[in-house]
Design a protein around this motif. Structure first.
Motif, PDB file in Angstrom:
ATOM      1  N   ARG A 104      79.884  77.957   4.288  1.00  0.00           N
ATOM      2  CA  ARG A 104      80.142  79.102   5.169  1.00  0.00           C
ATOM      3  C   ARG A 104      78.960  80.066   5.177  1.00  0.00           C
ATOM      4  O   ARG A 104      78.583  80.582   6.221  1.00  0.00           O
ATOM      5  CB  ARG A 104      81.425  79.819   4.750  1.00  0.00           C
ATOM      6  CG  ARG A 104      82.688  79.131   5.192  1.00  0.00           C
ATOM      7  CD  ARG A 104      83.903  79.996   4.856  1.00  0.00           C
ATOM      8  NE  ARG A 104      85.142  79.412   5.306  1.00  0.00           N
ATOM      9  CZ  ARG A 104      85.907  78.611   4.575  1.00  0.00           C
ATOM     10  NH1 ARG A 104      85.548  78.287   3.342  1.00  0.00           N
ATOM     11  NH2 ARG A 104      87.024  78.125   5.067  1.00  0.00           N
ATOM     12  N   TYR A 135      82.674  74.124  10.833  1.00  0.00           N
ATOM     13  CA  TYR A 135      82.476  75.572  10.851  1.00  0.00           C
ATOM     14  C   TYR A 135      81.553  75.892  12.022  1.00  0.00           C
ATOM     15  O   TYR A 135      80.470  75.316  12.137  1.00  0.00           O
ATOM     16  CB  TYR A 135      81.842  76.084   9.564  1.00  0.00           C
ATOM     17  CG  TYR A 135      82.693  75.931   8.322  1.00  0.00           C
ATOM     18  CD1 TYR A 135      84.080  76.029   8.369  1.00  0.00           C
ATOM     19  CD2 TYR A 135      82.102  75.712   7.092  1.00  0.00           C
ATOM     20  CE1 TYR A 135      84.845  75.901   7.228  1.00  0.00           C
ATOM     21  CE2 TYR A 135      82.855  75.587   5.943  1.00  0.00           C
ATOM     22  CZ  TYR A 135      84.231  75.684   6.016  1.00  0.00           C
ATOM     23  OH  TYR A 135      84.978  75.557   4.873  1.00  0.00           O
ATOM     24  N   GLY A 150      86.573  78.130  11.781  1.00  0.00           N
ATOM     25  CA  GLY A 150      86.700  76.863  11.072  1.00  0.00           C
ATOM     26  C   GLY A 150      87.804  76.018  11.679  1.00  0.00           C
ATOM     27  O   GLY A 150      88.821  76.546  12.125  1.00  0.00           O
TER      28      GLY A 150
END
Length: 161
Positions: A104, A135, A150
């Motif tokens: 992330r 993502y 996501g």
């Protein structure tokens, strides 16, 4: 960042789940003139099959902690409760040491999508053999990522290949 850069970095034909491919294609269609889409560009009515699998995560500018802004019903079921509004390190005690956090962070910092198929890197309410996750960066100004969308598909069987 240009759309061609984005599409070279990640190819839809490597995605196994039709829902993940649909989410990627939808997001890519919202990338206009090399700019990343903003949260407001994502219209839930245009992607109803994807919605149960979506999460939206924002990163606190001061602390760097990540918080769920929206969590789809598939993820709620897998976590065992609705984590909307909570920090990911509160929901998953092992989050800060996990590859999930690193993936992330890369999306936030580099502004490029990230796709992975494999064993879950976080603990969920159920034991899954594998996951497929995507993502996607979102940016209100089209450049600086302020949210990550996501898409997570849980599988009880092996993904061959």
């Amino acid at each position: 960042m240009t759309i061609s850069t984005i599409s070279r970095a990640l190819r839809a034909d490597r995605m196994r789940s039709p829902i993940v491919r649909e989410a990627f294609d939808y997001w890519h269609s919202k990338c206009v003139e090399g700019r990343l889409p903003a949260r407001i560009d994502i219209d839930p009515t245009e992607i109803p099959r994807v919605l149960p699998h979506i999460s939206l995560v924002e990163r606190d500018a001061e602390s760097g902690r990540m918080r769920y802004r929206l969590v789809g019903s598939s993820l709620v079921e897998s976590v065992g409760r609705d984590p909307t509004g909570r920090y990911l390190d509160e929901v998953y005690p092992d989050f800060n040491a996990s590859p999930s956090k690193s993936y992330r962070e890369q999306v936030f910092d580099m502004g490029k999508p990230s796709h992975r198929i494999g064993r879950p890197s976080l603990r969920f309410n159920k034991d899954f053999y594998s996951i497929e996750r995507l993502y996607l960066p979102l940016a209100e100004d089209g450049r600086r990522v302020d949210m990550v969308m996501g898409i997570l598909i849980f599988r009880l069987d092996a993904i061959d290949g």
